[in-house]
Design an enzyme around this catalytic site. Structure first.
Site, PDB file in Angstrom:
ATOM      1  N   LYS A 335       0.870  -1.181   0.000  1.00 50.82           N
ATOM      2  CA  LYS A 335       0.000   0.000   0.000  1.00 50.82           C
ATOM      3  C   LYS A 335       0.900   1.222   0.000  1.00 50.82           C
ATOM      4  O   LYS A 335       1.517   1.558   1.001  1.00 50.82           O
ATOM      5  CB  LYS A 335      -0.913   0.009   1.228  1.00 50.82           C
ATOM      6  CG  LYS A 335      -1.886   1.191   1.219  1.00 50.82           C
ATOM      7  CD  LYS A 335      -2.784   1.178   2.426  1.00 50.82           C
ATOM      8  CE  LYS A 335      -3.941   2.155   2.344  1.00 50.82           C
ATOM      9  NZ  LYS A 335      -3.622   3.490   1.915  1.00 50.82           N
ATOM     10  N   ARG A 502     -17.564   1.008  -1.571  1.00 53.64           N
ATOM     11  CA  ARG A 502     -16.629   0.521  -0.566  1.00 53.64           C
ATOM     12  C   ARG A 502     -17.020  -0.918  -0.258  1.00 53.64           C
ATOM     13  O   ARG A 502     -17.450  -1.250   0.827  1.00 53.64           O
ATOM     14  CB  ARG A 502     -16.712   1.396   0.689  1.00 53.64           C
ATOM     15  CG  ARG A 502     -15.503   1.305   1.578  1.00 53.64           C
ATOM     16  CD  ARG A 502     -15.624   2.265   2.750  1.00 53.64           C
ATOM     17  NE  ARG A 502     -15.423   3.653   2.382  1.00 53.64           N
ATOM     18  CZ  ARG A 502     -14.244   4.200   2.127  1.00 53.64           C
ATOM     19  NH1 ARG A 502     -13.149   3.466   2.185  1.00 53.64           N
ATOM     20  NH2 ARG A 502     -14.141   5.466   1.798  1.00 53.64           N
TER      21      ARG A 502
HETATM   22  P1  AMP Z   1      -7.306   4.744   2.132  1.00 53.61           P
HETATM   23  O1  AMP Z   1      -7.127   6.021   1.342  1.00 53.61           O
HETATM   24  O2  AMP Z   1      -6.592   4.729   3.416  1.00 53.61           O
HETATM   25  O3  AMP Z   1      -8.755   4.332   2.216  1.00 53.61           O
HETATM   26  O4  AMP Z   1      -6.623   3.573   1.272  1.00 53.61           O
HETATM   27  C1  AMP Z   1      -7.008   3.272  -0.043  1.00 53.61           C
HETATM   28  C2  AMP Z   1      -6.079   3.974  -1.014  1.00 53.61           C
HETATM   29  O5  AMP Z   1      -4.784   3.397  -0.973  1.00 53.61           O
HETATM   30  C3  AMP Z   1      -6.476   3.813  -2.478  1.00 53.61           C
HETATM   31  O6  AMP Z   1      -7.488   4.697  -2.846  1.00 53.61           O
HETATM   32  C4  AMP Z   1      -5.176   4.128  -3.173  1.00 53.61           C
HETATM   33  O7  AMP Z   1      -5.052   5.513  -3.393  1.00 53.61           O
HETATM   34  C5  AMP Z   1      -4.106   3.721  -2.172  1.00 53.61           C
HETATM   35  N1  AMP Z   1      -3.281   2.579  -2.588  1.00 53.61           N
HETATM   36  C6  AMP Z   1      -1.957   2.466  -2.406  1.00 53.61           C
HETATM   37  N2  AMP Z   1      -1.497   1.309  -2.878  1.00 53.61           N
HETATM   38  C7  AMP Z   1      -2.540   0.634  -3.399  1.00 53.61           C
HETATM   39  C8  AMP Z   1      -2.694  -0.635  -4.034  1.00 53.61           C
HETATM   40  N3  AMP Z   1      -1.685  -1.463  -4.238  1.00 53.61           N
HETATM   41  N4  AMP Z   1      -3.954  -0.972  -4.433  1.00 53.61           N
HETATM   42  C9  AMP Z   1      -5.007  -0.165  -4.230  1.00 53.61           C
HETATM   43  N5  AMP Z   1      -4.905   1.036  -3.637  1.00 53.61           N
HETATM   44  C10 AMP Z   1      -3.700   1.443  -3.220  1.00 53.61           C
END
Ligand code: AMP
Length: 649
Positions: A335, A502
């Site tokens: 991530k 979501r």
């Molecule tokens: P959050 O913003 O904390 O809800 O986490 C989701 C976000 O992580 C996504 O919208 C992406 O912008 C980010 N992200 C980073 N790495 C990845 C990945 N490998 N796959 C999907 N999302 C990712």
């Protein structure tokens, strides 16, 4: 009139009731008006995928209201304080209007929509004056309720409680036959009542009844007299492709609440939803539903060049929890801590969109360049996370250090050199003219791998593994954190891509951060629903050397509307009001007395607050009334957590 519909929508908080009100209105609209009506109801001037925004600040609205009703700006401000909503202020002045309204025009939906569009398109010299003229001309022609909603529409806060789900259900209900089965089932107990109900509800309708239901409909001569009734078996019903289109043959379909009935309903809602996922434009969907029915909606597809809402992630408590949700085996990916980019490639043309559907192509010429060279497809839509890195060490930088690239309008090339980014691709939505969102993730990801020519530090595939072992996934998680990433993502191999949802097809796993005990040093008098309450509390930590309080963020989440549900705004207001030291407009300074325990997503560096840090998404955990303000956490603790949260520091 649309304003009457708005009034009714605002009055009820029941979702079903809202759907009923709106669908009846949509049904009564002309096909010429429907586009503008749906946009206005959803609080927009242009469809969701469009970049355009009205851009009228509250202060300009104060001027416009003053001008339209011949009041002083101070008058408007005073009423605003009292009522907490500029829409209500305009309505109030409209009721006691002093000026004769010589220039009154009939405010049609079209006129309002056209005027709002003109507001958006204004730029450059004198644009403020022109905006003022447009708004006050609208207000001059508006009746009381129209004034309320014209003002709210312009400042982007309609307050009628109509979210996308209500619009979707209203379109379904308005343009496709109503399906009544719930009532029937309930009434099954009492035959007499049931028949009375049907006689009551249906009059002069074209009704299709499933044969499976006919047994409940004995003794219904009167029912048949009043309506045109057709009986068909469930099987036959399924075969008629557009039977639910209102303009086709039937107004109402009566089926039993069996799997058949439920499938039917979700199928229809699904078609509308699906069309909107691709188009991001409920106004267009409504018009097509009205004019062409299901067949028209089914033709709507994703268009390369027009952004699609991104699929959102849910949180998992850990690896085991993630496996429980997405199944085994699952894909795990790093991530990355950057920002999501949707890359649309059409021949040599590249468009880049953020998760908020903003077009940021101009800001990232470097990514445009690598996408042109490194994505080997005639046309496609792919997604990834753009991450900044230190050009000397190659290590990833926290999001904040590259966030300025998103807003930058000048010296873009220079900034791209100073703050380079790498795009880590992880999904694909469309390939060479074919939409592939319904294909399983595993297949989408394989296809993605085939078309990407990786270039280190420019364009790479997100690092991933596929495993069914907790230990292997744990090691991968540790490895990702050690590399300075935020955590990992877990993804279901078999799941489709669901735009804007979501759903649990994609989960994030990241370390939980310690909560902080902070004090409140400021607040804002609320507006609308929160009028009369202090809201948006400025949080502060302690400077360990001087004992001074240093601001670190604003708290508005986790506080309840009603006291029965927990600590409410009213509770906070009662307490904080006693400690107000000074006022400026709606802002108040408060002497630090209350300690709150606050959770947050992350600590960021910030110049907006005197501590030099900002909490991302702070939310109230609990009011620590047993704690003295001296026990507020200090800056050392904040800095410590800040350093902990990223393992590369
Ligand atoms: P959050 O913003 O904390 O809800 O986490 C989701 C976000 O992580 C996504 O919208 C992406 O912008 C980010 N992200 C980073 N790495 C990845 C990945 N490998 N796959 C999907 N999302 C990712």
């Amino acid at each position: 009139m649309l304003s009457d519909v708005f009034l009714k929508l605002e009055k009820t908080s029941e979702r079903l009731k809202k759907t009923e009100i709106l669908s009846e209105f949509l049904e009564s609209c002309d096909s010429d008006d429907i586009y503008a009506v749906v946009l206005l109801v959803s609080g927009r001037v242009f469809p969701q995928w469009s970049q355009k925004d009205i851009g009228v600040a509250s202060m300009l609205m104060v001027k416009a209201i003053a001008k339209a009703y011949g009041r002083s700006e101070a008058d408007v401000e005073k009423q605003w304080q009292r009522l907490g909503d500029l829409g209500l202020v305009a309505e109030d002045f409209s009721k006691t209007r002093k000026q004769a309204t010589l220039f009154k025009k009939l405010l049609t939906v079209k006129l309002v929509h056209e005027s709002l569009k003109n507001l958006v398109n204004l730029e450059g010299m004198k644009s403020q004056d022109k905006k003022l003229a447009i708004i006050s001309s609208l207000l001059t022609s508006a009746n009381d309720a129209q004034a309320r909603y014209v003002v709210r529409a312009i400042i982007g806060d309609l307050r009628i409680g109509v979210a996308d789900g209500v619009i979707r259900d209203s379109i379904t209900r308005a343009y496709f036959s109503e399906i009544f089965w719930k009532d029937l089932l309930k009434l099954k107990i009492n035959k007499k009542k049931r028949i009375e109900h049907m006689l009551d509800v249906y009059n002069n309708k074209r009704i299709l009844v499933s044969l499976e239901l006919k047994e409940y409909l004995s003794d219904v001569e009167k029912f048949e007299e009043k309506n045109t009734v057709t009986y068909l078996s469930e099987n036959e019903i399924t075969k008629i492709a557009d039977f639910w289109k209102k303009t086709a043959k039937y107004d109402v379909i009566l089926v039993n609440e069996t799997d058949f009935g439920n499938n039917l309903k979700s199928k229809i809602t699904g078609i509308v939803e699906r069309a909107n996922e691709a188009a991001n434009d409920f106004a267009m969907i409504a018009k097509i539903a009205m004019e062409e029915g299901v067949k028209g909606l089914e033709k709507i597809d994703i268009t390369v060049g027009r952004p699609i809402k991104v699929m959102l992630a849910q949180k998992a408590k850990g690896i085991k929890d993630a496996f429980d949700i997405v199944g085994k085996p699952a894909a795990f990916e790093y991530k990355y801590d950057g920002f999501r980019l949707q890359v649309h490639k059409n021949g040599n043309e590249i468009n880049l969109f953020t998760r908020r559907l903003e077009n940021v192509t101009k800001q990232f010429p470097d990514i445009v360049d690598v996408a042109k060279k490194g994505i080997i497809a005639n046309s496609c839509i792919v997604e990834g996370e753009a991450v900044g890195y230190d050009k000397n060490t190659g290590r990833y930088l926290p999001f904040q250090q590259i966030s300025r690239r998103i807003r930058r309008k000048y010296d873009i090339g220079e900034l791209a050199k100073q703050v380079p980014v790498v795009l880590n691709l992880f999904d694909m939505l469309s390939l060479n003219g074919k939409t592939i969102v319904d294909e399983p993730f595993e297949k989408r990801r394989d296809n993605l791998k085939k078309i990407v020519k990786e270039t280190p530090q420019k364009l790479i595939l997100a690092k991933d593994i596929i495993t069914d072992l907790v230990d292997v996934a744990e090691d991968f998680y540790k490895e990702s954190l050690a590399k300075g990433n935020e955590g990992i993502m877990a993804k279901s191999l078999s799941a489709p891509y669901k735009p804007g949802s979501r759903v649990g097809h994609m989960l994030k796993i990241k370390p939980v951060l310690e909560t902080l005990d902070l004090t409140i040093v400021g607040a804002l008098w609320g507006e609308g629903k929160r009028a009369g309450w202090l809201s948006s509390y400025t949080l502060a930590c302690r400077d360990p050397d001087t004992g001074e309080f240093l601001t670190i963020g604003k708290l508005g989440t986790g506080i309840k509307e009603k006291s029965e549900e927990g600590t409410s705004f009213a509770d906070f207001t009662k307490e904080l009001e006693k400690h107000i030291i000074s006022k400026k407009g709606k802002e108040v300074d408060i002497s630090p007395t209350i300690v709150v325990e606050v959770a947050y997503e992350e600590i960021q560096k910030s110049t907006n607050y005197s501590s030099g840090f900002a909490l991302r998404f702070p939310r109230l955990v609990v009011l620590r009334d047993e704690k003295a303000v001296e026990e507020t956490d200090d800056l050392n603790k904040v800095s410590y957590i800040f350093a902990q949260q990223r393992h590369n520091n």
